[in-house]
Design a protein around this motif. Structure first.
Motif, mmCIF file in Angstrom:
data_model
loop_
_atom_site.group_PDB
_atom_site.id
_atom_site.type_symbol
_atom_site.label_atom_id
_atom_site.label_comp_id
_atom_site.label_asym_id
_atom_site.label_seq_id
_atom_site.Cartn_x
_atom_site.Cartn_y
_atom_site.Cartn_z
ATOM 1 N N GLU A 611 20.246 -5.983 -9.273
ATOM 2 C CA GLU A 611 19.160 -6.138 -8.300
ATOM 3 C C GLU A 611 18.213 -4.948 -8.421
ATOM 4 O O GLU A 611 18.571 -3.815 -8.100
ATOM 5 C CB GLU A 611 19.723 -6.231 -6.880
ATOM 6 C CG GLU A 611 18.686 -6.675 -5.861
ATOM 7 C CD GLU A 611 19.322 -6.961 -4.506
ATOM 8 O OE1 GLU A 611 18.905 -7.927 -3.851
ATOM 9 O OE2 GLU A 611 20.240 -6.213 -4.114
ATOM 10 N N VAL A 612 17.004 -5.206 -8.898
ATOM 11 C CA VAL A 612 16.027 -4.136 -9.131
ATOM 12 C C VAL A 612 14.914 -4.232 -8.092
ATOM 13 O O VAL A 612 14.674 -5.304 -7.523
ATOM 14 C CB VAL A 612 15.436 -4.228 -10.558
ATOM 15 C CG1 VAL A 612 16.520 -4.049 -11.609
ATOM 16 C CG2 VAL A 612 14.697 -5.549 -10.757
ATOM 17 N N PRO A 613 14.209 -3.134 -7.826
ATOM 18 C CA PRO A 613 13.101 -3.193 -6.855
ATOM 19 C C PRO A 613 11.929 -3.995 -7.406
ATOM 20 O O PRO A 613 11.697 -4.028 -8.616
ATOM 21 C CB PRO A 613 12.728 -1.724 -6.659
ATOM 22 C CG PRO A 613 13.196 -1.036 -7.897
ATOM 23 C CD PRO A 613 14.428 -1.770 -8.341
ATOM 24 N N LEU A 614 11.204 -4.632 -6.511
ATOM 25 C CA LEU A 614 10.023 -5.397 -6.898
ATOM 26 C C LEU A 614 8.784 -4.510 -6.853
ATOM 27 O O LEU A 614 8.644 -3.655 -5.975
ATOM 28 C CB LEU A 614 9.824 -6.589 -5.962
ATOM 29 C CG LEU A 614 10.862 -7.710 -6.070
ATOM 30 C CD1 LEU A 614 10.653 -8.732 -4.958
ATOM 31 C CD2 LEU A 614 10.786 -8.390 -7.430
ATOM 32 N N LEU A 615 7.882 -4.725 -7.791
ATOM 33 C CA LEU A 615 6.617 -3.988 -7.804
ATOM 34 C C LEU A 615 5.733 -4.472 -6.657
ATOM 35 O O LEU A 615 5.455 -5.670 -6.537
ATOM 36 C CB LEU A 615 5.893 -4.202 -9.131
ATOM 37 C CG LEU A 615 6.371 -3.326 -10.290
ATOM 38 C CD1 LEU A 615 5.952 -3.933 -11.615
ATOM 39 C CD2 LEU A 615 5.821 -1.915 -10.158
ATOM 40 N N VAL A 616 5.298 -3.536 -5.836
ATOM 41 C CA VAL A 616 4.461 -3.893 -4.685
ATOM 42 C C VAL A 616 3.134 -3.147 -4.721
ATOM 43 O O VAL A 616 2.425 -3.078 -3.722
ATOM 44 C CB VAL A 616 5.198 -3.602 -3.359
ATOM 45 C CG1 VAL A 616 6.373 -4.544 -3.188
ATOM 46 C CG2 VAL A 616 5.646 -2.145 -3.298
ATOM 47 N N GLU A 617 2.797 -2.565 -5.876
ATOM 48 C CA GLU A 617 1.521 -1.883 -6.036
ATOM 49 C C GLU A 617 0.892 -2.306 -7.350
ATOM 50 O O GLU A 617 1.533 -2.943 -8.188
ATOM 51 C CB GLU A 617 1.716 -0.364 -6.014
ATOM 52 C CG GLU A 617 2.627 0.148 -7.122
ATOM 53 C CD GLU A 617 2.782 1.660 -7.100
ATOM 54 O OE1 GLU A 617 1.781 2.344 -6.849
ATOM 55 O OE2 GLU A 617 3.900 2.137 -7.338
ATOM 56 N N ASP A 618 -0.365 -1.963 -7.514
ATOM 57 C CA ASP A 618 -1.091 -2.329 -8.724
ATOM 58 C C ASP A 618 -0.446 -1.645 -9.931
ATOM 59 O O ASP A 618 -0.555 -0.438 -10.113
ATOM 60 C CB ASP A 618 -2.555 -1.905 -8.586
ATOM 61 C CG ASP A 618 -3.403 -2.356 -9.766
ATOM 62 O OD1 ASP A 618 -2.848 -2.945 -10.716
ATOM 63 O OD2 ASP A 618 -4.625 -2.114 -9.739
ATOM 64 N N PHE A 619 0.238 -2.433 -10.752
ATOM 65 C CA PHE A 619 0.986 -1.878 -11.883
ATOM 66 C C PHE A 619 0.081 -1.313 -12.968
ATOM 67 O O PHE A 619 0.522 -0.536 -13.814
ATOM 68 C CB PHE A 619 1.893 -2.953 -12.488
ATOM 69 C CG PHE A 619 1.152 -4.137 -13.065
ATOM 70 C CD1 PHE A 619 0.744 -4.151 -14.388
ATOM 71 C CD2 PHE A 619 0.875 -5.248 -12.281
ATOM 72 C CE1 PHE A 619 0.070 -5.238 -14.922
ATOM 73 C CE2 PHE A 619 0.203 -6.341 -12.807
ATOM 74 C CZ PHE A 619 -0.202 -6.337 -14.129
ATOM 75 N N ARG A 620 -1.196 -1.695 -12.961
ATOM 76 C CA ARG A 620 -2.106 -1.254 -14.011
ATOM 77 C C ARG A 620 -2.224 0.269 -14.054
ATOM 78 O O ARG A 620 -2.413 0.864 -15.123
ATOM 79 C CB ARG A 620 -3.482 -1.889 -13.776
ATOM 80 C CG ARG A 620 -4.487 -1.690 -14.884
ATOM 81 C CD ARG A 620 -5.709 -2.553 -14.610
ATOM 82 N NE ARG A 620 -6.249 -2.284 -13.295
ATOM 83 C CZ ARG A 620 -7.238 -1.424 -13.054
ATOM 84 N NH1 ARG A 620 -7.783 -0.759 -14.044
ATOM 85 N NH2 ARG A 620 -7.686 -1.246 -11.829
ATOM 86 N N THR A 621 -2.097 0.920 -12.897
ATOM 87 C CA THR A 621 -2.225 2.381 -12.859
ATOM 88 C C THR A 621 -1.063 3.070 -13.565
ATOM 89 O O THR A 621 -1.165 4.246 -13.930
ATOM 90 C CB THR A 621 -2.287 2.869 -11.406
ATOM 91 O OG1 THR A 621 -1.079 2.488 -10.729
ATOM 92 C CG2 THR A 621 -3.473 2.252 -10.681
ATOM 93 N N LEU A 622 0.047 2.346 -13.775
ATOM 94 C CA LEU A 622 1.222 2.933 -14.414
ATOM 95 C C LEU A 622 1.222 2.758 -15.931
ATOM 96 O O LEU A 622 1.985 3.419 -16.633
ATOM 97 C CB LEU A 622 2.498 2.299 -13.838
ATOM 98 C CG LEU A 622 2.697 2.437 -12.322
ATOM 99 C CD1 LEU A 622 3.882 1.594 -11.872
ATOM 100 C CD2 LEU A 622 2.893 3.889 -11.929
#
Length: 686
Positions: A611-622
């Motif tokens: 069980e991994v965390p879900l992305l809740v922010e704009d992933f493009r910045t990463l």
């Protein structure tokens, strides 16, 4: 002016002329609309300027040509003009510079030794017009730009836009004056046409430019079809402001061609659009492609229904799409429903493919990466299908029935006889085209709010980009694994740490397919369907594919085991995301099922490993440099998470020599028919 009324007899039909006084410009066409009254039984209208003297055979020739299938839906004449072509500075010159002979092409024009020897399509006709009585009414679908001039251009523009009718100049026999449209050829021999006054030239310039920017496919457009990246459509000034960041980003890339199309009229004036974009108002007057103002307010009559708006937007966009061939039309999701219908209809009419993308206004700033792609051709609608086995309970059925899905159609599929996990997954979807993708989600999978953006971004960057070649890419994972699950020890693995020397958040290619949220490609899924049908065995030991040192050799009742086998022996790969703490676009909640907590499964499953965390922010910045890296910079791993080149993956599969066809173990792998999925031959790999 005259009408030509058809009067059929037993043996032939004749044309009876009616005379009217010269009512000047659009009014003369308006007078001719009485010909469309059914009780008059008028089939054709022949409108002739008072300074034209047609030859005696002219009417007979016109009647004959109008009966030819190709020209039935056309307006015919004897003098025409082809409008100016675009110049090297991307501007369009004046229709006719004041006191200058510069203009488009005038046909025929004896002053320049230009004669007409065959039917020639032109942008508009002058001095005489022969057309069906029904077509005359098209002149007044939109209010004429001027009632003092330009009725000739307006007629051809309206006929083409709303009736798909062309304008044609007829050839003549130079030795027989009776075949001439003007037996004295007075107009054709004058070096300057009757349009010589500066204010008239300006009005006609504005009229033809308005026609070209609202969907009139001129002869220049037909001869030089364009190819642009995108149209951004805004129905109001507020929508212009919402789309402005994306438009600005498109224009920041050298070589990108993107234009904004607006509803126009009093509802969305071009001057207000320019202000909202921080552009000078002068762009609304320049004859350069920047803002396409549809000026829908020009429609005649009152709007008592949605039909006039739908027709006007559709007709304009259909022409603009034909001229410019945008890869995509982008607008906001809450746009007027009738305009949305028109945009959808127009985009679907383009044989070269134009996708309609609807963006929620808050999401526009999150998809600026679209401007960095060489292709934006991707459909926006996402159908959803629920596949239920025969033992599904009542609560689940009611939940699915009440589920609302605004992105496309929703369908149910329920088995009569229990199928089990293999059939439930492998038979849940079959592609209808090479642009149909399957996102498979089991019932304990949850997705991130950004899952769709990740899928689209990755598809556009690595599959639809014409400069990228990754034919062995078979799927896109939403999930980042924490374990190496194909070896007995199942060690933990951290992609961010593994790739930190390249970039800690660079996506990567992996030979392992993902079963916890992934998009599968149509060509490879057809191939998998055939492969599993040929290789399915109930017992693991009976399976002919045995991958050295892989736990998958002993997996039972697993569709994924067969997909792993196929990907291994043919060198296929999946794209995986890679973000801190394995944050992903999907996660597995590890609910009991065919494998998790099953009685016959001795493997323990620690929830923290899956069980991994879900992305809740704009992933493009990463991402590296805030965008997906080029395909050539993607690292590739084999089934055991070891770095191996793409060629090395194919070599390992060939060496195993256990595919459905016997190939050279050193240089060949099986290739398939991508329509049927059936194996074709052994082919050398590079």
């Amino acid at each position: 002016m005259g009408y030509a009324r058809s009067k059929p007899t037993e043996s032939n039909s004749s044309l009876e002329p009616f005379q009217e006084k010269n009512t000047l410009f659009p009014a003369r066409f308006f007078a001719s609309t009485v010909a469309s009254i059914p009780s008059l039984e008028v089939n054709f209208v022949y409108i002739v300027d008072d300074d034209m003297i047609p030859g005696k055979k002219m009417l007979q020739i016109l009647s004959h040509v109008s009966g030819i299938e190709k020209y039935k839906n056309s307006v015919l004449g004897n003098i025409g003009r082809i409008l100016p072509f675009r110049q090297k500075d991307f501007s369009f010159p004046s229709y006719r510079k004041f006191l200058s002979n510069e203009a488009g092409l005038y046909l025929p024009d004896p002053a320049y030794d230009i004669t007409v020897h065959k039917m020639v399509q032109v942008d508009f006709l002058s001095s005489s017009w022969f057309l069906s009585a029904e077509l005359v009414k098209a002149l007044f679908i939109e209010t004429p730009f001027s009632f003092t001039t330009s009725e000739d251009l307006h007629l051809s523009y309206q006929l083409h836009k709303y009736r798909n009718a062309g304008s044609f100049v007829l050839p003549v026999d130079s030795t027989d004056k009776e075949t001439w449209g003007d037996s004295e050829h007075r107009l054709a021999y004058v070096s300057k046409t009757t349009v010589i006054f500066k204010d008239i030239v300006q009005v006609r310039d504005e009229q033809w430019w308005r026609a070209q920017t609202t969907g009139y496919v001129t002869q220049w457009a037909a001869m030089y079809p364009q190819k642009i990246d995108a149209f951004l459509y805004a129905h109001s000034v507020d929508e212009v402001r919402a789309l402005a960041p994306l438009l600005e980003n498109f224009k920041s890339f050298v070589g990108k061609k993107t234009y904004i199309v607006v509803f126009g009229g009093n509802f969305c004036p071009c001057d207000d659009v320019a202000i909202a974009l921080n552009w000078p108002k002068s762009v609304c007057k320049e004859r350069r492609f920047k803002i396409f103002d549809l000026q829908i307010g020009a429609l005649s009559g009152t709007w008592n229904s949605e039909v006039p708006i739908l027709q006007a937007v559709y007709s304009s966009l259909k022409g603009l799409i034909k001229i410019h061939n945008p890869g995509v039309i982008i607008t906001v999701t809450d746009i007027d429903p009738n305009v949305k219908k028109a945009l959808k209809m127009a985009s679907e009419m383009n044989p070269n493919g134009t996708a309609l993308v609807l963006l929620p206004r808050p999401s526009v700033s999150k998809v600026l990466w679209m401007a960095d792609l060489r292709s934006t051709a991707l459909q926006n609608e996402i159908p959803i299908s629920f596949n239920m086995d025969s033992k599904v309970d009542e609560a689940t059925i009611k939940l699915i029935d009440s589920f609302q899905w605004p992105r496309g159609p929703k369908t149910f599929r329920r088995r009569i006889i229990q199928g089990g996990l293999i059939r439930a997954v492998s038979e849940s979807w079959y592609p209808t085209s090479n642009d149909d993708y399957g996102l498979l989600l089991e019932d304990d999978i949850e997705v991130s709010p950004y899952y769709c953006l990740w899928i689209k971004y990755a598809l556009l960057a690595y599959h639809y980009d014409p400069q990228v070649s990754l034919p062995y890419l078979s799927s896109i994972s939403l999930y980042t694994p924490r374990l190496v699950e194909v070896v007995k020890e199942r060690p933990r693995w951290n992609a961010t740490e593994f790739f930190k020397r390249i970039h800690p958040n660079s996506p990567y290619l992996h030979q392992l397919p993902c079963s916890w949220g992934a998009v599968f490609f149509p060509k490879h899924w057809r191939e998998f369907y055939v492969y599993m049908n040929m290789r399915f065995t109930k017992g693991a030991q009976a399976n002919p594919v045995q991958i050295p040192n892989s736990r998958t050799n002993g997996w039972q009742a697993s569709w994924k085991k067969f997909l792993i086998d196929m990907m291994y022996i043919r060198g296929y790969i999946s794209l995986y995301p890679n973000f801190p703490n394995q944050a992903s676009f999907s996660t597995n909640h590890m609910e009991p099922g065919a494998h998790i907590s099953a009685k016959d499964n001795v493997v323990q499953h620690d929830k923290a490993n899956f069980e991994v965390p879900l992305l809740v922010e704009d992933f493009r910045t990463l991402l590296p440099n805030r965008k997906l890296p080029s395909a050539s910079k993607l690292s590739s791993l084999n089934l055991f998470n070891q770095p191996v080149s793409l060629k090395g993956l194919k070599a390992a599969g060939a060496k195993l020599g256990q595919d459905v066809l016997r190939c050279n173990n050193a240089t060949e792998i099986v290739t398939v028919d991508h329509i049927t999925g059936l194996p074709l031959r052994c082919s050398k790999f590079t």
